[in-house]
Design a protein around this motif. Sequence first.
Motif, PDB file in Angstrom:
ATOM      1  N   GLY A 192       5.517 -52.362  -8.487  1.00 48.60           N
ATOM      2  CA  GLY A 192       4.610 -52.953  -9.245  1.00 48.60           C
ATOM      3  C   GLY A 192       3.251 -53.011  -8.688  1.00 48.60           C
ATOM      4  O   GLY A 192       3.076 -53.287  -7.474  1.00 48.60           O
ATOM      5  N   ASP A 193       2.007 -53.062  -9.301  1.00 48.07           N
ATOM      6  CA  ASP A 193       0.837 -53.266  -8.975  1.00 48.07           C
ATOM      7  C   ASP A 193       0.501 -54.822  -8.633  1.00 48.07           C
ATOM      8  O   ASP A 193       1.175 -55.309  -9.403  1.00 48.07           O
ATOM      9  CB  ASP A 193      -0.218 -52.762  -9.975  1.00 48.07           C
ATOM     10  N   CYS A 194      -0.346 -55.308  -8.038  1.00 51.14           N
ATOM     11  CA  CYS A 194      -0.657 -56.535  -7.870  1.00 51.14           C
ATOM     12  C   CYS A 194      -2.274 -56.681  -8.495  1.00 51.14           C
ATOM     13  O   CYS A 194      -2.770 -55.755  -8.747  1.00 51.14           O
ATOM     14  CB  CYS A 194      -0.620 -57.017  -6.432  1.00 51.14           C
ATOM     15  N   ASP A 195      -2.709 -58.043  -8.672  1.00 56.58           N
ATOM     16  CA  ASP A 195      -4.175 -58.059  -9.078  1.00 56.58           C
ATOM     17  C   ASP A 195      -5.163 -58.061  -7.981  1.00 56.58           C
ATOM     18  O   ASP A 195      -6.339 -58.446  -8.256  1.00 56.58           O
ATOM     19  CB  ASP A 195      -4.151 -59.460  -9.730  1.00 56.58           C
ATOM     20  N   GLU A 241      -8.158 -56.875  -5.823  1.00 54.72           N
ATOM     21  CA  GLU A 241      -9.243 -55.816  -5.636  1.00 54.72           C
ATOM     22  C   GLU A 241      -9.538 -55.251  -4.345  1.00 54.72           C
ATOM     23  O   GLU A 241      -9.707 -55.524  -3.604  1.00 54.72           O
ATOM     24  CB  GLU A 241     -10.699 -56.509  -6.135  1.00 54.72           C
ATOM     25  N   LEU A 300       3.858 -52.174  -3.391  1.00 54.83           N
ATOM     26  CA  LEU A 300       3.197 -51.320  -4.813  1.00 54.83           C
ATOM     27  C   LEU A 300       4.329 -50.219  -5.267  1.00 54.83           C
ATOM     28  O   LEU A 300       3.976 -49.792  -6.361  1.00 54.83           O
ATOM     29  CB  LEU A 300       2.101 -50.617  -4.100  1.00 54.83           C
ATOM     30  N   ASN A 301       5.618 -50.104  -4.671  1.00 58.52           N
ATOM     31  CA  ASN A 301       6.391 -49.304  -5.257  1.00 58.52           C
ATOM     32  C   ASN A 301       7.170 -49.911  -6.499  1.00 58.52           C
ATOM     33  O   ASN A 301       7.492 -49.540  -7.500  1.00 58.52           O
ATOM     34  CB  ASN A 301       7.359 -48.511  -4.328  1.00 58.52           C
ATOM     35  N   CYS A 340       6.489 -49.440   3.593  1.00 57.36           N
ATOM     36  CA  CYS A 340       6.774 -50.569   2.761  1.00 57.36           C
ATOM     37  C   CYS A 340       7.939 -51.202   3.405  1.00 57.36           C
ATOM     38  O   CYS A 340       8.314 -52.456   2.988  1.00 57.36           O
ATOM     39  CB  CYS A 340       7.479 -50.059   1.426  1.00 57.36           C
ATOM     40  N   LYS A 398       4.333 -45.889  -1.720  1.00 59.61           N
ATOM     41  CA  LYS A 398       2.931 -46.596  -1.924  1.00 59.61           C
ATOM     42  C   LYS A 398       2.597 -47.773  -0.990  1.00 59.61           C
ATOM     43  O   LYS A 398       1.493 -48.102  -0.831  1.00 59.61           O
ATOM     44  CB  LYS A 398       2.614 -46.995  -3.484  1.00 59.61           C
ATOM     45  N   GLN A 430       2.337 -57.233  -1.787  1.00 55.98           N
ATOM     46  CA  GLN A 430       3.044 -56.792  -2.759  1.00 55.98           C
ATOM     47  C   GLN A 430       3.795 -55.305  -2.410  1.00 55.98           C
ATOM     48  O   GLN A 430       2.809 -54.374  -1.968  1.00 55.98           O
ATOM     49  CB  GLN A 430       2.423 -56.861  -3.873  1.00 55.98           C
ATOM     50  N   CYS A 439       0.638 -53.977  -0.397  1.00 58.43           N
ATOM     51  CA  CYS A 439      -1.000 -54.110  -0.514  1.00 58.43           C
ATOM     52  C   CYS A 439      -1.226 -54.787   0.617  1.00 58.43           C
ATOM     53  O   CYS A 439      -0.825 -55.848   1.141  1.00 58.43           O
ATOM     54  CB  CYS A 439      -0.956 -55.265  -1.865  1.00 58.43           C
TER      55      CYS A 439
END
Length: 156
Positions: free
Chosen positions: A134-137, A139, A131-132, A69, A121, A129, A124
């Motif tokens: 929050g998630d992104c959109d 796919e 990912l620690n 990260c 994590k 993003q 992305c």
Amino acid sequence: MILDLSDLKEVGSQKNYVKEIEVSKIDYRHKEIKLKGPIKVNLDVLKTERSFVLKGDLECTLVLQCSRCLKYFDYMIEVEISDELNIEDIEDLHNINIFPHLVSDIILEIPIKPLHDENCKGLCPICGQNLNEGDCDCEVENIDPRLEKLKEFKQK
Ligand SMILES: [Zn+2]
Ligand SMILES: [Zn+2]
């Protein structure tokens, strides 16, 4: 760290050094690694017939970058020092710089892929993003390795 071992004349004589070395950074693989606080060294030096045996430990805190990260985090290192200096190789017994030895001991302890947390994590691969946080959109394609083989085959 400079040692003056000119007073260790008899075989078997010893000396102890307790020292805090203030350095702000060390070089590592053409990069600089910052240190937080001093390098704490506790070292015993023993004279033998042909050498000085160095035994002890050192402790320091490095600021490393997480390989997933990219966040900076503190990494504590404790290493045992176990080294031997041949008397023949020493130019000046009053003035022996063992700092390069200490740095190479520290470098051996640096992980190749440092992680700020083993469950990190990472980022992305698409939008970057963290990912620690929050998630992104995005796919993220989870390609079955068997299907992947098939795809390659069809492309040929
Ligand atoms: Zn991380
Ligand atoms: Zn994303």
